[in-house]
Design a protein around this motif. Structure first.
Motif, mmCIF file in Angstrom:
data_model
loop_
_atom_site.group_PDB
_atom_site.id
_atom_site.type_symbol
_atom_site.label_atom_id
_atom_site.label_comp_id
_atom_site.label_asym_id
_atom_site.label_seq_id
_atom_site.Cartn_x
_atom_site.Cartn_y
_atom_site.Cartn_z
ATOM 1 N N ALA A 79 37.336 -24.988 12.332
ATOM 2 C CA ALA A 79 36.607 -24.053 11.464
ATOM 3 C C ALA A 79 36.745 -24.413 9.988
ATOM 4 O O ALA A 79 36.031 -23.867 9.150
ATOM 5 C CB ALA A 79 37.109 -22.635 11.699
ATOM 6 N N TRP A 90 28.346 -23.188 15.798
ATOM 7 C CA TRP A 90 29.213 -22.225 15.115
ATOM 8 C C TRP A 90 29.159 -20.814 15.697
ATOM 9 O O TRP A 90 30.209 -20.170 15.836
ATOM 10 C CB TRP A 90 28.909 -22.229 13.618
ATOM 11 C CG TRP A 90 29.797 -21.316 12.833
ATOM 12 C CD1 TRP A 90 29.421 -20.276 12.060
ATOM 13 C CD2 TRP A 90 31.232 -21.357 12.756
ATOM 14 N NE1 TRP A 90 30.520 -19.654 11.517
ATOM 15 C CE2 TRP A 90 31.647 -20.294 11.934
ATOM 16 C CE3 TRP A 90 32.208 -22.176 13.345
ATOM 17 C CZ2 TRP A 90 32.981 -20.034 11.651
ATOM 18 C CZ3 TRP A 90 33.548 -21.909 13.066
ATOM 19 C CH2 TRP A 90 33.917 -20.858 12.225
ATOM 20 N N LEU A 93 31.614 -21.150 18.369
ATOM 21 C CA LEU A 93 32.972 -21.500 17.958
ATOM 22 C C LEU A 93 33.592 -20.460 17.035
ATOM 23 O O LEU A 93 34.798 -20.443 16.863
ATOM 24 C CB LEU A 93 32.981 -22.873 17.272
ATOM 25 C CG LEU A 93 32.646 -24.044 18.176
ATOM 26 C CD1 LEU A 93 32.730 -25.353 17.409
ATOM 27 C CD2 LEU A 93 33.584 -24.093 19.373
ATOM 28 N N ARG A 94 32.780 -19.604 16.432
ATOM 29 C CA ARG A 94 33.400 -18.622 15.544
ATOM 30 C C ARG A 94 34.062 -17.503 16.347
ATOM 31 O O ARG A 94 34.903 -16.779 15.846
ATOM 32 C CB ARG A 94 32.400 -18.058 14.532
ATOM 33 C CG ARG A 94 31.413 -17.061 15.046
ATOM 34 C CD ARG A 94 30.630 -16.452 13.894
ATOM 35 N NE ARG A 94 31.375 -15.389 13.250
ATOM 36 C CZ ARG A 94 31.196 -14.989 11.996
ATOM 37 N NH1 ARG A 94 30.326 -15.594 11.230
ATOM 38 N NH2 ARG A 94 31.896 -14.007 11.484
ATOM 39 N N GLU A 95 33.681 -17.386 17.617
ATOM 40 C CA GLU A 95 34.285 -16.353 18.455
ATOM 41 C C GLU A 95 35.576 -16.860 19.081
ATOM 42 O O GLU A 95 35.591 -17.888 19.747
ATOM 43 C CB GLU A 95 33.321 -15.953 19.578
ATOM 44 C CG GLU A 95 32.011 -15.363 19.099
ATOM 45 C CD GLU A 95 32.219 -14.103 18.270
ATOM 46 O OE1 GLU A 95 33.215 -13.390 18.506
ATOM 47 O OE2 GLU A 95 31.379 -13.839 17.380
ATOM 48 N N ALA A 96 36.648 -16.104 18.878
ATOM 49 C CA ALA A 96 37.944 -16.487 19.447
ATOM 50 C C ALA A 96 37.850 -16.606 20.968
ATOM 51 O O ALA A 96 38.474 -17.472 21.579
ATOM 52 C CB ALA A 96 39.004 -15.457 19.066
#
Lengths: 230, 242
Positions: A79, A90, A93-96
């Motif tokens: 990130a 993204w 990938l931004r979500e845990a």
């Protein structure tokens, strides 16, 4: 010390809610990891070092580093790059949740690949030669002889891997997810009763493992029914 | 005979503790500029400087022990160390588990967001708000209606996710927030809204009933009086934080 049962009972609903996320993460990652491991394991058994080298590199990396490190590099590390944040990946990938799922899948897939490789190599030579003697082609050889036998050989080791995954999933709590461990730590932050709450969480892990082992034993018995004495 | 034995044992114990008294200080080491690990791998920061000054005042030797934040009170209770100097807020809930010294500084909360995003600090519905787990900032974040709250193990991880844009707003203690905004990573971020006064006093936690508490209080008073405190304060902040 004062053992506080009330905290345990009061936190159970939240802990069970956390267990659902734990189960979901483990189930999906083990499922996808299991499927991906089969072609990788076949490549790993290739006699051509170039073909077997790529999955070897992959399993070496994922088996050779702690999952915590992998998770941190994947979640916090990636990130930090603008190119990643601007890419089409993204939103995922931004979500845990997705980061945990991807790392867990890659991790369990690496171990399962090695379990399957060992199992494929342990298939008795005679069975393969017999199949070749009656003229089976490579596809049928794998589909009908090698893989079904390898699955059975790898079964006991595979249950170990799933249990390790169940416990390893506790690391999801380090990237803000409220899985069973994450939920426990959040409750502890409020109540300052780490022993009681971790005790409760530990019991739930134990229960999940117990249920899994029971289910797996039935599954294993069914898969091995050809070996049962008549 | 029994009495004599008891007395000599007592003497032995007390003399032993005077001779080799070493106070173990628990700190987190991940909360700059208050406590952090410096380039040489040593603990450093405001908390650490204060703790060292207090130890000098009390004529004792101090050893530092680092411990993750959410295990820091359990570690104190388990006697892994004798006092926690880790920017810990004095709260009623914590007082049930430990005793606190007088305050050695005070803190308020603040929110940080990317510069120019014009986030209204009173309208945080639907925004991702981050905070460190088990802190007052986390309690305040949790109290925001409609906000999507994410809790982090360390403050550093929360900053990383603020940088990456996973969270819109970081609820944080104002002072470390101030320090971060002045750092390389904090460029392009700013405080939004006013500081949130929470009557937050920072004290040193000791085990319940531990006499160490009175000695620490006396030492805090002394370093306040002789200017040591003010020197340490000025090293980190251009304004008084007492």
């Amino acid at each position: 010390m004062n053992w506080n049962w009330e905290v345990i009972f009061a936190s159970l609903p939240q802990l069970l809610e956390g267990s659902l996320l734990t189960l979901e993460l483990v189930f999906i990652s083990v499922l996808i990891g299991g499927f991906l491991s089969v072609p990788l394991a076949i490549l790993r058994t290739s006699e051509n070092p170039l073909v077997s080298g790529i999955p070897l590199f992959y399993t070496f990396f994922f088996r050779g580093t702690p999952m915590l490190v992998q998770l941190f590099l994947f979640y916090y590390g990636l990130a930090q790059f603008d190119s990643v944040r601007e890419s089409f990946l993204w939103p995922l990938l931004r979500e845990a949740y997705w980061c945990a799922l991807i790392v867990f899948t890659l991790n369990t897939c690496a171990y399962t690949t090695e379990i399957m490789r060992g199992a494929i190599q342990a298939v008795p030579r005679g069975e393969i030669e017999a199949a070749q003697a009656i003229g089976m082609n490579r596809y049928h050889l794998y589909r009908r002889i090698i893989l079904p036998l390898a699955y059975r050989i790898g079964l006991p080791a595979y249950s170990n891997e799933i249990i390790l995954m169940l416990k390893g999933s506790a690391l999801a709590s380090t990237i803000t997810l409220l899985d069973l461990t994450g939920m426990a730590r959040t409750i502890i932050a409020r109540t300052y009763m780490p022993i009681e709450v971790f005790f409760a969480a530990g019991c739930i892990y134990l229960l999940l493992t117990f249920l899994f082992i029971q289910g797996y034993r039935l599954f294993e018995r069914r898969m091995m029914r050809h070996q049962k004495p008549i | 005979m029994k009495k004599l034995l008891f007395c000599s044992l007592l003497l032995l114990l007390t003399s032993g503790s005077v001779l080799a008294e070493k106070i173990r200080i628990g700190t987190e080491g991940a909360y700059p500029p208050f406590n952090m690990i410096d380039q040489d791998g040593q603990v450093a920061g405001f908390d650490v400087d204060i703790a060292k000054a207090l130890c000098t005042r009390m004529d004792t030797e101090c050893v530092f022990v680092t411990q993750d934040w959410d295990g820091i009170i359990p570690g104190l209770l388990a006697r892994k160390y004798d006092a926690v100097v880790a920017s810990m807020s004095i709260t009623e809930e914590r007082k049930k588990a430990v005793d606190f010294s007088d305050r050695y500084y005070s803190n308020s909360l603040a929110m940080i967001a990317k510069s120019g995003t014009n986030i209204d600090p009173t309208q945080l519905q639907g925004k991702s708000v981050g905070a460190q787990r088990a802190t007052i900032a986390a309690d305040h974040a949790n109290a925001i209606e409609g906000a999507n709250v994410k809790l982090y193990d360390t403050q550093e991880n929360a900053y990383l996710d603020l940088n990456s844009g996973r969270i819109d707003v970081l609820m944080t203690d104002r002072l470390p927030g101030y320090d971060w905004l002045n750092s390389e990573q904090g460029k392009g971020f700013e405080f939004i809204g006013d500081a949130i006064d929470i009557g937050d006093q920072i004290g040193i936690a000791v085990r319940k009933g531990d006499k160490l508490r009175e000695r620490l209080n006396k030492a805090i008073e002394e370093i306040r009086a002789d200017g040591t405190y003010q020197r340490i304060n000025a090293k980190y902040f251009p304004f008084s934080i007492y």
